[in-house]
Structures are given as C-alpha cells and as structure tokens.
Design an enzyme around this catalytic site. Sequence first.
Site, short mmCIF file in Angstrom:
data_model
loop_
_atom_site.label_atom_id
_atom_site.label_comp_id
_atom_site.label_asym_id
_atom_site.label_seq_id
_atom_site.Cartn_x
_atom_site.Cartn_y
_atom_site.Cartn_z
N LYS A 1 -79.67 8.44 -2.37
CA LYS A 1 -80.51 9.27 -1.51
C LYS A 1 -81.40 8.39 -0.63
O LYS A 1 -81.56 8.64 0.58
CB LYS A 1 -81.35 10.24 -2.36
CG LYS A 1 -80.50 11.36 -2.97
CD LYS A 1 -81.21 12.17 -4.05
CE LYS A 1 -80.22 13.17 -4.66
NZ LYS A 1 -80.77 13.98 -5.77
N GLN B 1 -85.90 14.35 -9.31
CA GLN B 1 -84.52 14.25 -9.81
C GLN B 1 -84.42 14.85 -11.21
O GLN B 1 -85.25 14.57 -12.08
CB GLN B 1 -84.09 12.77 -9.83
CG GLN B 1 -82.63 12.55 -10.17
CD GLN B 1 -81.67 13.10 -9.14
OE1 GLN B 1 -81.95 13.14 -7.94
NE2 GLN B 1 -80.51 13.55 -9.59
N ASP C 1 -85.18 20.70 -2.31
CA ASP C 1 -84.13 21.05 -3.27
C ASP C 1 -83.87 22.56 -3.32
O ASP C 1 -82.86 23.00 -3.85
CB ASP C 1 -84.54 20.59 -4.68
CG ASP C 1 -83.81 19.34 -5.14
OD1 ASP C 1 -82.67 19.13 -4.67
OD2 ASP C 1 -84.37 18.61 -5.97
N1 GUN Z 1 -79.59 16.69 -10.53
C1 GUN Z 1 -78.32 17.11 -10.28
N2 GUN Z 1 -78.24 17.73 -9.09
C2 GUN Z 1 -79.47 17.69 -8.57
C3 GUN Z 1 -80.03 18.16 -7.34
O1 GUN Z 1 -79.38 18.75 -6.49
N3 GUN Z 1 -81.35 17.92 -7.16
C4 GUN Z 1 -82.11 17.28 -8.09
N4 GUN Z 1 -83.40 17.11 -7.84
N5 GUN Z 1 -81.64 16.84 -9.23
C5 GUN Z 1 -80.32 17.05 -9.47
#
Ligand code: GUN
Length: 297
Positions: free
Chosen positions: A55, A99, A122
């Site tokens: 990211k 995350q 998100d």
């Molecule tokens: N863990 C797995 N997929 C995601 C996501 O789309 N966003 C976040 N923050 N954590 C994740």
Amino acid sequence: MQGGARLIDGNAIGATMRAELAGEIAALKKKSIVPGLAVILVGDNPASQVYVRMKGKACDEAGLYHETIKLPKDTTEADLMSLLERLNANPKIHGILVQLPLPKLIDSNRALHRIDPRKDVDGFHPENVGKVAVGDPTGFRPATPYGVQQLLIRTGVETKGAHAVVVGRSNIVGRPMVALLLQDGPGGNATVTVCHSRTRSIELYTRQADILIVAIGKPEFVTGDMVKPGAVVIDVGVNRVDDPTRKQGYRLVGDVKFQEAKQVAAAITPVPGGVGPMTITMLLYNTVQAARQWANP
Ligand code: GUN
C-alpha cells in the site's frame, strides 16, 4: 488439457485505472492538495506486513503522501484510539486505514468506529456501510468489492439482470459486494444470492451463478463441478498453502480450484494477479475521493 476460460487480468486493469487516476491527482496538486493516506499496522502478522508495504509503495508510485505507522502487538486500545484521534485531526491525512486483523487486545469495531467517517477509506465505519447500502456515492466502497465490480465493468461482463452468487458474508468482502451488485447503474442491477459457511448444499447455488464471486477464505473450496458452464468466476481468496518446492515454503492459491474451474468458466481471475492488484488500486481511488470531498464538503 488446455483451458478455455478467458483470464481476467487485474494487473492490466489496475494499471489502466491508476493511469486514469493520475490526471485527477495532478489536478488536485494544482490546487495544492496532495491526497494523504495513513496506514496503521499493529503487530507482526506476516501477510499484513506484505499488504502494508504494498500500500505504501502504491502511494509512492501514484504521488500520494503516506505515513505507515507500525505499533507493537501489545499496543493497548487506548493508545490506538489516541493515535486515531491525532490522525483524524491531521490536515495532511485524508484517509486512515487500520490493517486487519488486529491483535486480540483491541476491539476491532471500536477502533474502526473511531476513524472519522470522512477519512474512512476502507469503508468499514457504519456511516459508510449505510451510505453504500443506500447507494450514496459520497460513501466509501470497501476496496476489494469495489475492485471486483470494476473488473466486471471493465471486462464487459453484464451484471444487469444476471444472477450473481456471492460465496462469503464477511464485512470486508461478501456483505459490501452484495450491496454494490444490488445498486442501480453499471456493475449493479444483478439478482444476488449470498451463500456462506453454513449454507446447505452450496453447490446447488453456485451452479446457478452467471457470475460467481468467491470470498470464503478456504483454499480451493470451489471445484470445477460447482461452476456453471460459461460462468464468470471471480476468486477473491488469497491462501498460503505449504509447498516445499518453493523457496518461501508456501504458494498462494485462491478459494477456487483454478485448473478445474477454468475448463468450465467463460472467464476467470487468477490468484495472484486477479483481484489483489485491484484492491490496492481502489484504495488509491478512495484516498483521492476523500481528498476531493474534504476540499468540497
Ligand atoms: N485485511 C484484509 N483486507 C483488508 C482490507 O481491505 N482493509 C484492511 N484495513 N485490512 C484488511
């Protein structure tokens, strides 16, 4: 046997979409706005470490500002909350992402609800969940189902009137996927069935899918005989399975038995290289949307 299904290339579609986004990022920069993303990683989950690094790299390549904040796994909920409050108040940050999964010491829902909904890129805050459910475009669409929808639109898969079967009901993928497929407009207007781990005779449903979207988190769960001939198969799963022939000791497989399903389907996403690159692309889109909406509330 050589498989018949067309491969849906998430790397190529993601690259095209990031190139399209570059124009908007440049226009914002002319107004002295640089979209900024904060990514918070608590603990040392190996898959999460990889995702967080990817990211940050994607932000760098797109010319977005980003901060990656790594906290130890014994971080208290109070410490995370005060960090979120600081980021909520930080004008350089338009998007905040915690995350998942979080260590057990921290209640994920309480943390996610503390993020300012205007920075919730998100799309996990109830305000955004509600906006997406009613089709309000100012809401943030969770990146993974948003990316799946873009794959369908950009490969010319007609969702209108089609029977889409979603396998999985997580808050991150399955549930928001249903909301997007039900919306009016491109990539929507589908007839949607949701299946999950407790569905009885799940193959009876998957075999009726024109569009089969699998996000159940079980390696190679969907076999070729569960797919309708000519269906479009989207595999959201990313599972590490032991493989001593590989240097890392594992390989990645999806939730679909790819070699079987591609003999039956008309089009299918590979793992890796299907949904994964789209997820990061859509996170960039959401961060730019957040910056745009911050400038024009
Ligand atoms: N863990 C797995 N997929 C995601 C996501 O789309 N966003 C976040 N923050 N954590 C994740």
